[in-house]
Write a protein that holds these residues in place. Structure first.
Motif, short mmCIF file in Angstrom:
data_model
loop_
_atom_site.label_atom_id
_atom_site.label_comp_id
_atom_site.label_asym_id
_atom_site.label_seq_id
_atom_site.Cartn_x
_atom_site.Cartn_y
_atom_site.Cartn_z
N GLY A 1 0.83 -1.20 0.00
CA GLY A 1 0.00 0.00 0.00
C GLY A 1 0.86 1.25 0.00
N THR A 2 0.55 2.18 0.89
CA THR A 2 1.30 3.45 0.93
C THR A 2 2.60 3.36 1.72
OG1 THR A 2 0.07 4.16 2.87
CG2 THR A 2 -0.83 4.81 0.72
N GLY A 3 2.93 2.17 2.21
CA GLY A 3 4.22 1.97 2.88
C GLY A 3 4.25 2.42 4.33
N ARG A 4 3.06 2.56 4.93
CA ARG A 4 3.09 3.07 6.31
C ARG A 4 3.69 2.06 7.27
NH1 ARG A 4 -2.56 2.64 8.64
NH2 ARG A 4 -3.33 0.78 7.62
N ALA B 1 7.26 4.33 -1.99
CA ALA B 1 8.66 4.62 -2.31
C ALA B 1 9.06 5.99 -1.77
CB ALA B 1 8.87 4.56 -3.82
N ARG B 2 8.14 6.95 -1.86
CA ARG B 2 8.43 8.29 -1.35
C ARG B 2 8.60 8.26 0.16
NH1 ARG B 2 3.90 12.32 -2.72
NH2 ARG B 2 3.94 11.25 -4.70
N ARG B 3 7.82 7.40 0.79
CA ARG B 3 7.87 7.33 2.25
C ARG B 3 9.09 6.54 2.75
NH1 ARG B 3 2.33 5.73 4.49
NH2 ARG B 3 2.12 7.63 5.68
N CYS B 4 9.62 5.69 1.88
CA CYS B 4 10.77 4.83 2.24
C CYS B 4 11.91 5.07 1.26
CB CYS B 4 10.35 3.35 2.20
SG CYS B 4 8.99 2.91 3.26
N PRO B 5 12.56 6.23 1.32
CA PRO B 5 13.57 6.57 0.32
C PRO B 5 14.67 5.51 0.26
CG PRO B 5 13.17 8.41 1.83
CD PRO B 5 12.41 7.24 2.37
N GLY B 6 15.01 5.11 -0.97
CA GLY B 6 16.08 4.14 -1.17
C GLY B 6 15.63 2.69 -1.13
N ALA B 7 14.41 2.44 -0.69
CA ALA B 7 13.95 1.04 -0.62
C ALA B 7 13.71 0.51 -2.03
CB ALA B 7 12.65 0.95 0.19
N ARG B 8 14.06 -0.75 -2.25
CA ARG B 8 13.81 -1.37 -3.55
C ARG B 8 12.31 -1.61 -3.72
NH1 ARG B 8 16.35 -6.97 -5.82
NH2 ARG B 8 15.64 -6.67 -7.95
N THR B 9 11.80 -1.31 -4.89
CA THR B 9 10.36 -1.48 -5.13
C THR B 9 10.13 -2.55 -6.21
OG1 THR B 9 10.32 0.27 -6.79
CG2 THR B 9 9.83 0.91 -4.52
N HIS B 10 9.02 -3.27 -6.07
CA HIS B 10 8.64 -4.29 -7.05
C HIS B 10 7.19 -4.03 -7.44
CE1 HIS B 10 12.19 -6.70 -5.80
NE2 HIS B 10 11.89 -6.27 -4.58
N LEU B 11 6.98 -3.60 -8.68
CA LEU B 11 5.63 -3.42 -9.20
C LEU B 11 5.21 -4.77 -9.77
CD1 LEU B 11 3.24 -1.56 -9.88
CD2 LEU B 11 4.40 -1.02 -12.04
#
Ligand code: SAM
Length: 237
Positions: free
Chosen positions: A52-55, A81-91
Protein backbone atom coordinates in the motif's frame (compact mmCIF):
# COMPACT_ATOMS: atom_id res chain seq x y z
CA UNK A 1 0.02 -8.50 -14.43
CA UNK A 2 -2.32 -11.40 -14.96
CA UNK A 3 -4.40 -12.03 -11.87
CA UNK A 4 -7.85 -10.58 -11.27
CA UNK A 5 -6.79 -9.03 -7.94
CA UNK A 6 -3.81 -7.32 -9.58
CA UNK A 7 -6.15 -5.81 -12.17
CA UNK A 8 -8.47 -4.56 -9.41
CA UNK A 9 -5.43 -3.01 -7.67
CA UNK A 10 -4.69 -1.06 -10.81
CA UNK A 11 -8.23 0.21 -11.39
CA UNK A 12 -9.93 0.58 -7.96
CA UNK A 13 -10.24 4.37 -7.45
CA UNK A 14 -9.10 3.98 -3.85
CA UNK A 15 -5.77 2.60 -5.11
CA UNK A 16 -5.50 4.87 -8.17
CA UNK A 17 -7.16 8.25 -8.55
CA UNK A 18 -7.67 8.65 -4.79
CA UNK A 19 -4.46 6.96 -3.63
CA UNK A 20 -3.40 10.27 -2.07
CA UNK A 21 -6.41 10.05 0.26
CA UNK A 22 -5.61 6.49 1.43
CA UNK A 23 -3.74 7.54 4.57
CA UNK A 24 -6.43 10.03 5.53
CA UNK A 25 -9.15 7.42 5.19
CA UNK A 26 -7.29 4.47 6.73
CA UNK A 27 -6.13 5.63 10.12
CA UNK A 28 -5.73 2.48 12.19
CA UNK A 29 -2.40 2.59 14.07
CA UNK A 30 0.58 0.83 12.51
CA UNK A 31 2.31 -0.03 15.79
CA UNK A 32 0.45 -3.22 16.84
CA UNK A 33 1.15 -5.02 13.53
CA UNK A 34 4.75 -3.79 13.38
CA UNK A 35 5.36 -4.80 17.00
CA UNK A 36 3.78 -8.23 16.45
CA UNK A 37 6.11 -8.94 13.52
CA UNK A 38 9.21 -7.28 15.00
CA UNK A 39 8.96 -9.20 18.28
CA UNK A 40 8.90 -12.52 16.37
CA UNK A 41 11.51 -11.64 13.74
CA UNK A 42 13.67 -8.81 15.17
CA UNK A 43 15.93 -7.23 12.57
CA UNK A 44 14.83 -9.57 9.77
CA UNK A 45 15.18 -8.26 6.23
CA UNK A 46 11.65 -8.28 4.96
CA UNK A 47 9.39 -7.93 1.99
CA UNK A 48 6.18 -5.97 2.54
CA UNK A 49 3.94 -7.74 0.03
CA UNK A 50 0.97 -5.53 -0.85
CA UNK A 51 2.62 -2.61 0.91
CA UNK A 52 0.00 0.00 0.00
CA UNK A 53 1.30 3.45 0.93
CA UNK A 54 4.22 1.97 2.88
CA UNK A 55 3.09 3.07 6.31
CA UNK A 56 4.10 -0.24 7.92
CA UNK A 57 7.27 -0.51 5.84
CA UNK A 58 8.46 2.87 7.12
CA UNK A 59 7.88 1.79 10.71
CA UNK A 60 9.84 -1.46 10.12
CA UNK A 61 12.72 0.57 8.70
CA UNK A 62 12.69 2.80 11.77
CA UNK A 63 13.23 -0.38 13.84
CA UNK A 64 16.26 -1.34 11.72
CA UNK A 65 14.74 -3.80 9.25
CA UNK A 66 15.90 -3.79 5.64
CA UNK A 67 12.61 -3.57 3.73
CA UNK A 68 11.60 -4.09 0.11
CA UNK A 69 8.21 -3.00 -1.20
CA UNK A 70 5.86 -4.91 -3.50
CA UNK A 71 2.46 -3.91 -4.84
CA UNK A 72 0.41 -4.07 -8.04
CA UNK A 73 -0.83 -0.49 -7.78
CA UNK A 74 1.66 1.94 -9.32
CA UNK A 75 0.05 4.86 -7.48
CA UNK A 76 0.29 3.25 -4.04
CA UNK A 77 3.78 1.89 -4.69
CA UNK A 78 4.96 5.39 -5.66
CA UNK A 79 3.64 6.74 -2.35
CA UNK A 80 5.40 3.92 -0.49
CA UNK A 81 8.66 4.62 -2.31
CA UNK A 82 8.43 8.29 -1.35
CA UNK A 83 7.87 7.33 2.25
CA UNK A 84 10.77 4.83 2.24
CA UNK A 85 13.57 6.57 0.32
CA UNK A 86 16.08 4.14 -1.17
CA UNK A 87 13.95 1.04 -0.62
CA UNK A 88 13.81 -1.37 -3.55
CA UNK A 89 10.36 -1.48 -5.13
CA UNK A 90 8.64 -4.29 -7.05
CA UNK A 91 5.63 -3.42 -9.20
CA UNK A 92 4.32 -6.97 -9.32
CA UNK A 93 1.38 -9.31 -9.16
CA UNK A 94 1.84 -11.23 -5.90
CA UNK A 95 0.27 -14.27 -7.60
CA UNK A 96 3.40 -14.53 -9.75
CA UNK A 97 5.91 -12.75 -7.55
CA UNK A 98 9.07 -14.56 -8.66
CA UNK A 99 11.38 -13.54 -5.78
CA UNK A 100 13.05 -16.80 -4.78
CA UNK A 101 14.45 -17.38 -1.26
CA UNK A 102 15.22 -13.71 -0.75
CA UNK A 103 13.81 -12.72 2.66
CA UNK A 104 13.91 -13.79 6.30
CA UNK A 105 10.39 -12.42 6.69
CA UNK A 106 7.50 -11.65 4.36
CA UNK A 107 4.59 -9.55 5.60
CA UNK A 108 1.25 -9.42 3.83
CA UNK A 109 -1.35 -7.35 5.64
CA UNK A 110 -4.91 -6.89 4.42
CA UNK A 111 -4.14 -8.21 0.94
CA UNK A 112 -5.11 -11.86 0.50
CA UNK A 113 -8.84 -11.07 0.87
CA UNK A 114 -8.60 -9.37 -2.54
CA UNK A 115 -7.89 -12.77 -4.12
CA UNK A 116 -11.18 -14.53 -4.68
CA UNK A 117 -10.51 -17.52 -6.92
CA UNK A 118 -8.95 -20.70 -5.55
CA UNK A 119 -6.22 -20.43 -8.18
CA UNK A 120 -5.26 -16.87 -7.20
CA UNK A 121 -5.28 -17.70 -3.50
CA UNK A 122 -2.99 -20.71 -3.81
CA UNK A 123 -0.73 -18.93 -6.31
CA UNK A 124 -0.30 -15.97 -3.95
CA UNK A 125 0.41 -18.08 -0.88
CA UNK A 126 2.85 -20.25 -2.85
CA UNK A 127 4.67 -17.21 -4.26
CA UNK A 128 4.95 -15.60 -0.81
CA UNK A 129 6.32 -18.85 0.63
CA UNK A 130 8.85 -19.10 -2.20
CA UNK A 131 10.19 -15.63 -1.32
CA UNK A 132 11.27 -16.88 2.12
CA UNK A 133 14.74 -18.10 2.89
CA UNK A 134 15.00 -21.42 4.74
CA UNK A 135 13.69 -20.91 8.29
CA UNK A 136 12.02 -17.61 7.34
CA UNK A 137 8.57 -16.55 8.50
CA UNK A 138 5.45 -15.38 6.68
CA UNK A 139 3.16 -12.97 8.56
CA UNK A 140 -0.42 -12.55 7.34
CA UNK A 141 -3.39 -10.42 8.29
CA UNK A 142 -6.62 -11.65 6.67
CA UNK A 143 -10.35 -11.30 7.20
CA UNK A 144 -11.99 -14.21 9.03
CA UNK A 145 -15.04 -15.49 7.20
CA UNK A 146 -17.53 -15.95 10.05
CA UNK A 147 -16.92 -12.54 11.62
CA UNK A 148 -16.68 -10.86 8.21
CA UNK A 149 -20.06 -12.27 7.25
CA UNK A 150 -21.66 -10.97 10.46
CA UNK A 151 -20.13 -7.53 9.89
CA UNK A 152 -21.36 -7.25 6.29
CA UNK A 153 -24.78 -5.90 7.27
CA UNK A 154 -25.27 -3.39 4.45
CA UNK A 155 -24.68 -0.35 6.67
CA UNK A 156 -23.28 2.67 4.82
CA UNK A 157 -20.06 4.11 6.21
CA UNK A 158 -19.05 7.62 5.16
CA UNK A 159 -15.69 9.28 5.70
CA UNK A 160 -14.14 12.42 4.29
CA UNK A 161 -10.63 13.27 3.18
CA UNK A 162 -10.25 16.88 2.15
CA UNK A 163 -12.91 17.53 -0.49
CA UNK A 164 -13.53 13.80 -1.05
CA UNK A 165 -16.56 12.09 0.47
CA UNK A 166 -16.00 8.34 0.51
CA UNK A 167 -18.88 5.94 1.20
CA UNK A 168 -18.73 2.16 1.42
CA UNK A 169 -21.35 -0.49 1.95
CA UNK A 170 -20.69 -4.22 2.30
CA UNK A 171 -23.05 -7.16 1.98
CA UNK A 172 -22.49 -10.93 1.90
CA UNK A 173 -23.30 -13.28 -0.97
CA UNK A 174 -22.17 -16.84 -1.68
CA UNK A 175 -19.07 -16.68 0.53
CA UNK A 176 -17.99 -13.27 -0.80
CA UNK A 177 -18.07 -9.72 0.52
CA UNK A 178 -19.78 -7.50 -2.04
CA UNK A 179 -18.36 -4.01 -1.62
CA UNK A 180 -19.95 -0.88 -3.10
CA UNK A 181 -17.81 2.23 -2.88
CA UNK A 182 -18.70 5.77 -3.86
CA UNK A 183 -16.25 8.59 -4.32
CA UNK A 184 -18.30 11.75 -4.75
CA UNK A 185 -20.23 10.93 -7.92
CA UNK A 186 -18.16 7.94 -9.04
CA UNK A 187 -19.03 4.37 -8.01
CA UNK A 188 -16.97 1.19 -7.88
CA UNK A 189 -18.01 -2.35 -7.03
CA UNK A 190 -15.68 -5.19 -6.14
CA UNK A 191 -15.64 -8.45 -4.22
CA UNK A 192 -13.49 -9.86 -1.45
CA UNK A 193 -13.24 -13.37 -0.06
CA UNK A 194 -12.38 -13.82 3.63
CA UNK A 195 -10.50 -16.85 4.98
CA UNK A 196 -11.18 -19.67 7.40
CA UNK A 197 -8.51 -21.13 9.64
CA UNK A 198 -8.95 -24.41 7.77
CA UNK A 199 -8.26 -22.87 4.38
CA UNK A 200 -5.22 -21.02 5.71
CA UNK A 201 -3.83 -24.22 7.17
CA UNK A 202 -4.45 -26.16 3.94
CA UNK A 203 -3.03 -23.56 1.55
CA UNK A 204 0.02 -22.69 3.67
CA UNK A 205 0.80 -26.38 4.17
CA UNK A 206 0.45 -26.98 0.42
CA UNK A 207 2.97 -24.17 -0.08
CA UNK A 208 5.47 -26.03 2.12
CA UNK A 209 5.07 -23.91 5.27
CA UNK A 210 4.22 -24.91 8.85
CA UNK A 211 1.53 -22.79 10.50
CA UNK A 212 2.69 -21.78 13.98
CA UNK A 213 0.04 -19.22 14.97
CA UNK A 214 -3.50 -18.29 14.01
CA UNK A 215 -5.11 -15.78 16.36
CA UNK A 216 -6.97 -12.48 16.58
CA UNK A 217 -5.75 -9.65 14.35
CA UNK A 218 -2.92 -7.54 15.75
CA UNK A 219 -4.39 -4.20 16.88
CA UNK A 220 -7.39 -4.33 14.57
CA UNK A 221 -10.39 -2.22 15.60
CA UNK A 222 -12.88 -4.85 14.42
CA UNK A 223 -12.97 -8.53 15.40
CA UNK A 224 -13.01 -9.87 11.82
CA UNK A 225 -9.24 -10.22 11.33
CA UNK A 226 -6.76 -13.01 11.86
CA UNK A 227 -3.02 -12.76 12.57
CA UNK A 228 -1.21 -15.71 11.06
CA UNK A 229 2.42 -16.86 11.25
CA UNK A 230 3.85 -19.66 9.10
CA UNK A 231 7.44 -20.89 8.99
CA UNK A 232 9.54 -22.13 6.09
CA UNK A 233 11.48 -25.33 6.82
CA UNK A 234 15.10 -24.86 7.88
CA UNK A 235 17.73 -25.65 5.25
CA UNK A 236 18.53 -29.33 4.82
CA UNK A 237 22.27 -28.74 5.46
C1 SAM B 1 -6.12 -3.02 1.75
S1 SAM B 1 -4.61 -2.61 0.98
C2 SAM B 1 -3.46 -2.96 2.31
C3 SAM B 1 -2.21 -2.14 2.21
C4 SAM B 1 -1.24 -2.27 3.40
N1 SAM B 1 -0.71 -3.61 3.51
C5 SAM B 1 -1.90 -1.84 4.68
O1 SAM B 1 -2.13 -2.70 5.55
O2 SAM B 1 -2.19 -0.65 4.83
C6 SAM B 1 -4.35 -4.00 -0.14
C7 SAM B 1 -3.10 -3.83 -1.00
O3 SAM B 1 -2.87 -5.06 -1.70
C8 SAM B 1 -2.49 -4.77 -3.03
N2 SAM B 1 -2.81 -5.95 -3.86
C9 SAM B 1 -3.99 -6.59 -3.96
N3 SAM B 1 -3.89 -7.62 -4.83
C10 SAM B 1 -2.60 -7.64 -5.27
C11 SAM B 1 -1.86 -8.46 -6.17
N4 SAM B 1 -2.43 -9.49 -6.81
N5 SAM B 1 -0.57 -8.20 -6.36
C12 SAM B 1 0.04 -7.15 -5.73
N6 SAM B 1 -0.60 -6.34 -4.87
C13 SAM B 1 -1.92 -6.57 -4.64
C14 SAM B 1 -3.28 -3.50 -3.36
O4 SAM B 1 -2.77 -2.79 -4.45
C15 SAM B 1 -3.20 -2.74 -2.04
O5 SAM B 1 -2.05 -1.94 -1.96
Amino acid sequence: MASRSARVSRERPFYLRHADAYDELITDPVEPWVAAVHSRAPGADLLDAGCGTGRHAAAFRALGHHVELADASPALLALAARRCPGARTHLVDLCSLGLASAFAAVTCRGVLNDMITDGERQAAVTALAAALRPGGALFLDVREEGAARRRADGTEHTRTAGALTFTSRTTWRDGLLMVDERYGDAAYHFRMRPWSAGELEARLTAAGLRVTEIGPGAGRRTPDRLFVVAQAPPSAA
